[in-house]
Design a protein around this motif. Sequence first.
Motif, short mmCIF file in Angstrom:
data_model
loop_
_atom_site.label_atom_id
_atom_site.label_comp_id
_atom_site.label_asym_id
_atom_site.label_seq_id
_atom_site.Cartn_x
_atom_site.Cartn_y
_atom_site.Cartn_z
N ALA A 236 0.85 -1.19 0.00
CA ALA A 236 0.00 0.00 0.00
C ALA A 236 0.89 1.24 0.00
CB ALA A 236 -0.89 0.03 1.25
N VAL A 237 0.24 2.38 -0.16
CA VAL A 237 0.91 3.65 0.10
C VAL A 237 0.62 4.02 1.55
CG1 VAL A 237 1.13 6.08 -0.52
CG2 VAL A 237 0.68 4.38 -2.30
N TYR A 238 1.65 4.30 2.30
CA TYR A 238 1.52 4.61 3.72
C TYR A 238 1.62 6.12 3.92
CZ TYR A 238 1.71 -0.31 4.91
OH TYR A 238 1.40 -1.65 5.04
N TYR A 239 0.66 6.65 4.68
CA TYR A 239 0.58 8.08 4.92
C TYR A 239 0.69 8.38 6.41
CZ TYR A 239 -1.33 8.47 0.18
OH TYR A 239 -1.52 8.41 -1.18
N CYS A 240 1.42 9.43 6.71
CA CYS A 240 1.49 9.98 8.05
C CYS A 240 0.39 11.03 8.20
CB CYS A 240 2.87 10.61 8.23
SG CYS A 240 3.18 11.34 9.83
N HIS A 241 -0.18 11.14 9.39
CA HIS A 241 -1.28 12.08 9.61
C HIS A 241 -1.18 12.68 11.00
CE1 HIS A 241 -5.38 12.98 11.16
NE2 HIS A 241 -5.52 13.55 9.98
N THR A 242 -1.58 13.93 11.09
CA THR A 242 -1.74 14.58 12.39
C THR A 242 -2.77 15.69 12.27
OG1 THR A 242 -0.52 15.45 14.30
CG2 THR A 242 0.03 16.37 12.14
N VAL A 243 -3.16 16.19 13.42
CA VAL A 243 -4.08 17.32 13.48
C VAL A 243 -3.42 18.40 14.33
CG1 VAL A 243 -6.35 18.14 14.18
CG2 VAL A 243 -6.09 15.82 13.29
N ALA A 244 -3.40 19.60 13.82
CA ALA A 244 -2.83 20.73 14.57
C ALA A 244 -3.79 21.90 14.47
CB ALA A 244 -1.46 21.11 14.00
N ILE A 245 -4.21 22.39 15.62
CA ILE A 245 -5.15 23.51 15.71
C ILE A 245 -6.37 23.23 14.83
CG2 ILE A 245 -5.33 26.02 15.83
CD1 ILE A 245 -2.33 26.19 15.66
N GLY A 246 -6.87 22.02 14.90
CA GLY A 246 -8.10 21.65 14.21
C GLY A 246 -7.97 21.40 12.72
N ILE A 247 -6.75 21.39 12.20
CA ILE A 247 -6.53 21.18 10.77
C ILE A 247 -5.85 19.84 10.56
CG2 ILE A 247 -5.40 22.04 8.69
CD1 ILE A 247 -5.54 24.83 9.94
N ASN A 248 -6.37 19.06 9.61
CA ASN A 248 -5.77 17.77 9.26
C ASN A 248 -4.59 17.97 8.32
OD1 ASN A 248 -7.54 15.34 10.23
ND2 ASN A 248 -8.97 16.94 9.61
N TYR A 249 -3.51 17.27 8.61
CA TYR A 249 -2.34 17.33 7.75
C TYR A 249 -1.93 15.91 7.37
CZ TYR A 249 -1.82 22.18 9.19
OH TYR A 249 -2.04 23.51 9.42
N TRP A 250 -1.53 15.76 6.11
CA TRP A 250 -1.09 14.46 5.58
C TRP A 250 0.28 14.60 4.96
CZ3 TRP A 250 -4.10 10.17 6.26
CH2 TRP A 250 -5.45 10.38 6.59
N GLY A 251 1.05 13.52 5.06
CA GLY A 251 2.29 13.45 4.32
C GLY A 251 2.02 13.11 2.87
N GLN A 252 3.09 13.05 2.09
CA GLN A 252 2.95 12.80 0.65
C GLN A 252 2.76 11.32 0.35
OE1 GLN A 252 5.79 13.16 2.21
NE2 GLN A 252 7.27 11.71 1.32
N GLY A 253 3.02 10.48 1.33
CA GLY A 253 2.87 9.04 1.14
C GLY A 253 4.17 8.38 0.74
N THR A 254 4.35 7.16 1.19
CA THR A 254 5.51 6.37 0.80
C THR A 254 5.04 4.96 0.45
OG1 THR A 254 7.76 5.67 1.46
CG2 THR A 254 6.09 5.69 3.20
N GLN A 255 5.51 4.46 -0.68
CA GLN A 255 5.06 3.16 -1.18
C GLN A 255 5.77 2.02 -0.47
OE1 GLN A 255 2.70 2.37 -3.75
NE2 GLN A 255 3.01 0.28 -2.98
N VAL A 256 5.00 1.06 -0.02
CA VAL A 256 5.53 -0.19 0.53
C VAL A 256 4.99 -1.32 -0.34
CG1 VAL A 256 5.50 -1.79 2.47
CG2 VAL A 256 5.74 0.67 2.88
N THR A 257 5.89 -2.10 -0.90
CA THR A 257 5.51 -3.22 -1.74
C THR A 257 6.12 -4.49 -1.18
OG1 THR A 257 5.43 -1.80 -3.70
CG2 THR A 257 5.52 -4.17 -4.07
N VAL A 258 5.27 -5.49 -0.94
CA VAL A 258 5.73 -6.76 -0.38
C VAL A 258 5.51 -7.85 -1.41
CG1 VAL A 258 5.57 -8.36 1.56
CG2 VAL A 258 5.04 -5.93 1.91
N SER A 259 6.57 -8.50 -1.82
CA SER A 259 6.47 -9.56 -2.82
C SER A 259 6.36 -10.91 -2.13
CB SER A 259 7.69 -9.53 -3.73
OG SER A 259 8.86 -9.78 -2.98
N SER A 260 5.65 -11.81 -2.79
CA SER A 260 5.44 -13.15 -2.20
C SER A 260 6.54 -14.11 -2.62
CB SER A 260 4.08 -13.69 -2.62
OG SER A 260 3.98 -13.72 -4.02
#
Length: 115
Positions: free
Chosen positions: A91-115
Amino acid sequence: QVQLVESGGGLVQAGGSLRLSCAASGVGFSLNVMAWYRQGPRNQRDLIAQMTRAGVTNYADSVKGRFTISRDNAKNTVYLQMNNLQPEDTAVYYCHTVAIGINYWGQGTQVTVSS
């Protein structure tokens, strides 16, 4: 303006490990809740782990026992140690937080797991 910058994604074989990092900048105080979400092939963004400034954690059932969230409050940085990764963790993994009532997201980082 709060900015979240993630790092640490990549390609790994099933059973392997990765460690994600997310650093928050533009914040003059210690953030309360910092969290990790992921967005997989179904395009739904799901909460997988969160941690309060006091150290209280919460995990999705799908990652309990395999993933560990931690943080450095002084640096407003949150980490996600992912062990025993499986293809369904891809999946693409995103960091998230809330500061002073505003949602903030990171740009995302791809994690790929092969079988």
